[in-house]
Design a protein around this motif. Structure first.
Motif, PDB file in Angstrom:
ATOM      1  N   ALA A  25      39.009  46.655  36.926  1.00  0.00           N
ATOM      2  CA  ALA A  25      38.325  45.459  36.451  1.00  0.00           C
ATOM      3  C   ALA A  25      37.483  45.824  35.236  1.00  0.00           C
ATOM      4  N   ILE A  26      37.523  44.978  34.205  1.00  0.00           N
ATOM      5  CA  ILE A  26      36.736  45.213  32.999  1.00  0.00           C
ATOM      6  C   ILE A  26      35.996  43.936  32.629  1.00  0.00           C
ATOM      7  N   ASP A  27      34.935  44.095  31.828  1.00  0.00           N
ATOM      8  CA  ASP A  27      34.217  42.903  31.369  1.00  0.00           C
ATOM      9  C   ASP A  27      34.777  42.460  30.034  1.00  0.00           C
ATOM     10  N   GLU A  28      34.147  41.455  29.426  1.00  0.00           N
ATOM     11  CA  GLU A  28      34.670  40.888  28.182  1.00  0.00           C
ATOM     12  C   GLU A  28      34.629  41.863  27.014  1.00  0.00           C
ATOM     13  N   SER A  29      33.791  42.898  27.141  1.00  0.00           N
ATOM     14  CA  SER A  29      33.705  43.910  26.082  1.00  0.00           C
ATOM     15  C   SER A  29      34.683  45.057  26.302  1.00  0.00           C
ATOM     16  N   GLY A  30      35.399  45.034  27.427  1.00  0.00           N
ATOM     17  CA  GLY A  30      36.352  46.088  27.722  1.00  0.00           C
ATOM     18  C   GLY A  30      35.781  47.231  28.522  1.00  0.00           C
ATOM     19  N   HIS A  31      34.517  47.120  28.961  1.00  0.00           N
ATOM     20  CA  HIS A  31      33.902  48.181  29.753  1.00  0.00           C
ATOM     21  C   HIS A  31      34.402  48.108  31.190  1.00  0.00           C
ATOM     22  N   ARG A  32      34.705  49.272  31.734  1.00  0.00           N
ATOM     23  CA  ARG A  32      35.271  49.324  33.086  1.00  0.00           C
ATOM     24  C   ARG A  32      34.176  49.082  34.125  1.00  0.00           C
ATOM     25  N   LEU A  33      34.451  48.127  35.031  1.00  0.00           N
ATOM     26  CA  LEU A  33      33.504  47.784  36.091  1.00  0.00           C
ATOM     27  C   LEU A  33      33.929  48.327  37.441  1.00  0.00           C
ATOM     28  N   LEU A  34      35.235  48.508  37.618  1.00  0.00           N
ATOM     29  CA  LEU A  34      35.765  48.952  38.909  1.00  0.00           C
ATOM     30  C   LEU A  34      37.117  49.604  38.691  1.00  0.00           C
ATOM     31  N   SER A  35      37.381  50.663  39.420  1.00  0.00           N
ATOM     32  CA  SER A  35      38.696  51.303  39.405  1.00  0.00           C
ATOM     33  C   SER A  35      38.959  51.820  40.813  1.00  0.00           C
ATOM     34  N   ARG A  36      40.007  51.276  41.447  1.00  0.00           N
ATOM     35  CA  ARG A  36      40.217  51.615  42.860  1.00  0.00           C
ATOM     36  C   ARG A  36      41.701  51.596  43.213  1.00  0.00           C
ATOM     37  N   ARG A  37      42.070  52.553  44.036  1.00  0.00           N
ATOM     38  CA  ARG A  37      43.418  52.591  44.616  1.00  0.00           C
ATOM     39  C   ARG A  37      43.349  51.957  45.998  1.00  0.00           C
ATOM     40  N   VAL A  38      44.227  50.978  46.243  1.00  0.00           N
ATOM     41  CA  VAL A  38      44.195  50.260  47.522  1.00  0.00           C
ATOM     42  C   VAL A  38      45.591  50.257  48.134  1.00  0.00           C
ATOM     43  N   ALA A  39      45.631  50.278  49.449  1.00  0.00           N
ATOM     44  CA  ALA A  39      46.913  50.204  50.150  1.00  0.00           C
ATOM     45  C   ALA A  39      47.477  48.791  50.054  1.00  0.00           C
ATOM     46  N   ASN A  40      48.783  48.704  50.086  1.00  0.00           N
ATOM     47  CA  ASN A  40      49.459  47.398  50.075  1.00  0.00           C
ATOM     48  C   ASN A  40      49.376  46.812  51.489  1.00  0.00           C
ATOM     49  N   ASP A  41      48.149  46.456  51.863  1.00  0.00           N
ATOM     50  CA  ASP A  41      47.849  46.037  53.225  1.00  0.00           C
ATOM     51  C   ASP A  41      46.810  44.915  53.147  1.00  0.00           C
ATOM     52  N   GLU A  42      46.963  43.889  53.962  1.00  0.00           N
ATOM     53  CA  GLU A  42      46.127  42.694  53.821  1.00  0.00           C
ATOM     54  C   GLU A  42      44.627  42.965  53.910  1.00  0.00           C
ATOM     55  N   PRO A  43      44.103  43.709  54.911  1.00  0.00           N
ATOM     56  CA  PRO A  43      42.652  43.922  54.967  1.00  0.00           C
ATOM     57  C   PRO A  43      42.094  44.582  53.712  1.00  0.00           C
ATOM     58  N   GLU A  44      42.806  45.592  53.180  1.00  0.00           N
ATOM     59  CA  GLU A  44      42.311  46.268  51.981  1.00  0.00           C
ATOM     60  C   GLU A  44      42.374  45.362  50.756  1.00  0.00           C
ATOM     61  N   LEU A  45      43.402  44.548  50.668  1.00  0.00           N
ATOM     62  CA  LEU A  45      43.523  43.634  49.534  1.00  0.00           C
ATOM     63  C   LEU A  45      42.450  42.551  49.590  1.00  0.00           C
ATOM     64  N   LEU A  46      42.139  42.072  50.784  1.00  0.00           N
ATOM     65  CA  LEU A  46      41.069  41.078  50.928  1.00  0.00           C
ATOM     66  C   LEU A  46      39.710  41.680  50.561  1.00  0.00           C
ATOM     67  N   GLN A  47      39.489  42.939  50.948  1.00  0.00           N
ATOM     68  CA  GLN A  47      38.238  43.597  50.585  1.00  0.00           C
ATOM     69  C   GLN A  47      38.149  43.793  49.078  1.00  0.00           C
ATOM     70  N   LEU A  48      39.273  44.145  48.453  1.00  0.00           N
ATOM     71  CA  LEU A  48      39.300  44.281  46.996  1.00  0.00           C
ATOM     72  C   LEU A  48      38.939  42.952  46.341  1.00  0.00           C
ATOM     73  N   LEU A  49      39.517  41.871  46.836  1.00  0.00           N
ATOM     74  CA  LEU A  49      39.227  40.552  46.279  1.00  0.00           C
ATOM     75  C   LEU A  49      37.731  40.241  46.387  1.00  0.00           C
ATOM     76  N   THR A  50      37.138  40.521  47.529  1.00  0.00           N
ATOM     77  CA  THR A  50      35.707  40.275  47.721  1.00  0.00           C
ATOM     78  C   THR A  50      34.872  41.075  46.730  1.00  0.00           C
ATOM     79  N   ASP A  51      35.217  42.348  46.562  1.00  0.00           N
ATOM     80  CA  ASP A  51      34.441  43.212  45.670  1.00  0.00           C
ATOM     81  C   ASP A  51      34.575  42.791  44.216  1.00  0.00           C
ATOM     82  N   VAL A  52      35.768  42.373  43.817  1.00  0.00           N
ATOM     83  CA  VAL A  52      35.968  41.952  42.426  1.00  0.00           C
ATOM     84  C   VAL A  52      35.244  40.637  42.164  1.00  0.00           C
TER      85      VAL A  52
END
Length: 402
Positions: A25-52
Motif C-alpha cells: 500500500a502506498i500514499d498519493e506521494s508514492g511512499h510505502r505504507l504497508l508491505s505484507r505477504r498473506v496466505a490465499n486464505d479468507e481470514p488472512e485476506l479479511l485481516q489485510l482488508l481491515t488493516d489497509v
C-alpha cells in the motif's frame, strides 16, 4: 499502539499467487505504507482488508490476475464495495524496467502495481461477475481444452496409421465418425482384404455409419494398393484402435458440452442479440461473453473493445513518418479468435460482409488484413446492437432508379 493516521486515497495492490499474495500500500506521494505477504486464505485476506482500510477512508486496489488464484481475494474486495482494477502481467513487466532494482520479487511487483494504479486512469475495473457469464467461462474453457486434446489425439492417430497404412490415412477424413468407427475394427490392408468389401459395408451399416458403401469402397481400394506388411504392424494397429476410440470419446464429450453451453447461454439476456450477428453462433457467442464479461460499459467505447480484442491497429509514427499502423501487442487472444473466426464465417453467409471483404481485397489488402478490417467493422455493429438491445437486421441494398 493506536490506529495510524489516515492518508488521502491510498493505493493497495496485490501481486497474486496460487498459495500466497503480496500486498503493498502506498500514499498519493508514492511512499510505502504497508508491505505484507498473506496466505490465499479468507481470514488472512479479511485481516489485510481491515488493516489497509485503517490507512485511509478511500482505497483503490490493483491486482495482476483477474481469476484463478486471485478469485478469492477479488471476490472479498468486491463484496466489501472496494474498487479493484486489473493490470496485466505484461504491463507490469514493462513498467518494472523503469523502477529501481534489477531483481524480480513479489514485493517489487506489488509496489509496481501500486504505483501504476496510482498514476494510470485507463485500467480496467473489475466487477462482480454475472453468474451465467462465469458458468460460460468455465464451460468454454473446458471446451477449448477438449478440442485441443482432440486435435493432438487426431494428429497422433494420423502418424500411427501412416506408419503401417499410408494409403488409408490419405483417403480418410479422421474428423468424421465413420472413418473413426472403421479404424476401431480394421487397421491393416490384410484385415480389410480378408473381410471383403460387402462384409465390411454390412459391418459399417450395423454401426450406423453414414454412407457405408462409399466408405467401404474407399477402404477396399486402399487395401488393394498395399500388400506389404510393415515392421511393428501388429502393435501399431492396436495403437490405432485405441486412438480412434479416444477421438470418438472426445467427440462425444465436446458434443455434450456444446449442449450445456447452449442451454446456459440461452439464459443470458443478450443471447438473441449476440447470436443474431451473422457468423456469431452459439459457441463463438458464448466465448465472446466469457472473454468480455458481457458488460460493455467496462470498455466505454467500441474502440477500446476492438483494442482489447486485437482487431484495432495502433499507430507507430515517428518523426516525419505518419500513418504507420501495426497490430497491438497487448490484447485478449481468445477474443481476437472470436472476432476473426466469426468474420470469416460471415463472409460466407452475409452479403454485406462479403462485399466489404471483397472491397478491401480490391484495395490491395491481404486476406488476413481484409478479414481483420471486417472484424473491426463488426465490433461497431455488435456494440450498437448490445447498447440498444436489438437484433441484427440485414439492410437491403438501395435500388437505383432506372
Amino acid at each position: 499502539m493506536g490506529r495510524p493516521a489516515p492518508h488521502d486515497d491510498p493505493a493497495a495492490n496485490i501481486d497474486a499467487g496460487k498459495t500466497h499474495h503480496h500486498c503493498v500500500a502506498i500514499d498519493e506521494s508514492g511512499h510505502r505504507l504497508l508491505s505484507r505477504r498473506v496466505a490465499n486464505d479468507e481470514p488472512e485476506l479479511l485481516q489485510l482488508l481491515t488493516d489497509v482500510l485503517a490507512l485511509g477512508d478511500k482505497v483503490t486496489w490493483g491486482i495482476d490476475l483477474a481469476d484463478g488464484g486471485a478469485a478469492l481475494a477479488i471476490t472479498i474486495l468486491l463484496n466489501h464495495d472496494q474498487p479493484v482494477h486489473y493490470i496485466s502481467g505484461r504491463a507490469i513487466h514493462h513498467a518494472s524496467e523503469s523502477y529501481r532494482g534489477e531483481g524480480k520479487t513479489d514485493a517489487k511487483d506489488a509496489a509496481v502495481i501500486a504505483d501504476q494504479v496510482r498514476i494510470r486512469r485507463d485500467l480496467q475495473r473489475l466487477r462482480v461477475g454475472d453468474e451465467t457469464v462465469t458458468d460460460l467461462k468455465i464451460l468454454t474453457g473446458r471446451r477449448m481444452d477438449l478440442v485441443a486434446d482432440r486435435t493432438r489425439t487426431v494428429n497422433r492417430l494420423r502418424a500411427q496409421l501412416t506408419d503401417i497404412f499410408p494409403g488409408l490415412e490419405r483417403a480418410l477424413d479422421l474428423t468424421n465418425t465413420g472413418p473413426l468407427t472403421l479404424l476401431t475394427g480394421y487397421q491393416t490392408p490384410a484385415s480389410l482384404r480378408r473381410t471383403g468389401k460387402k462384409r465390411l459395408e454390412t459391418w459399417l451399416r450395423n454401426r450406423k455409419v453414414l454412407r457405408p458403401d462409399r466408405l467401404a469402397e474407399t477402404a477396399w481400394e486402399a487395401a488393394g494398393r498395399q500388400h506389404t506388411s510393415l515392421p511393428g504392424e501388429k502393435l501399431t494397429a492396436q495403437m490405432v484402435h485405441t486412438l480412434a476410440r479416444e477421438v470418438m470419446a472426445l467427440n462425444q464429450q465436446v458434443a455434450e458440452l456444446d449442449k450445456a453451453i447452449e442451454a446456459r447461454f440461452r439464459e443470458h439476456q443478450d443471447f438473441e442479440v449476440i447470436t443474431s450477428m451473422p457468423g456469431l453462433g452459439v459457441i463463438l457467442g458464448a466465448e465472446f461473453l466469457a472473454a468480455t464479461g458481457g458488460d460493455m460499459s467496462l470498455f466505454g467505447t467500441p474502440d477500446r473493445l476492438a483494442g482489447f480484442g486485437g482487431v484495432a491497429p495502433v499507430p507507430r509514427d515517428s518523426g516525419k513518418i505518419s500513418g504507420n499502423l501495426r497490430r497491438p501487442r497487448r490484447y485478449n487472444r481468445r477474443l481476437q479468435r472470436v472476432f476473426y473466426i466469426s468474420a470469416l464465417f460471415s463472409i460466407r453467409h452475409c452479403e454485406d460482409s462479403r462485399r466489404f471483404y471483397e472491397r478491401k481485397r480490391a484495395e490491395g489488402k491481404r486476406h488476413i488484413q481484409a478479414v481483420l478490417a471486417l472484424a473491426r467493422r463488426r465490433v461497431n455493429v455488435l456494440w450498437a446492437l448490445l447498447r440498444d438491445g436489438r437484433t441484427y437486421e440485414a439492410v437491403p441494398p438501395t435500388a437505383h432508379a432506372a
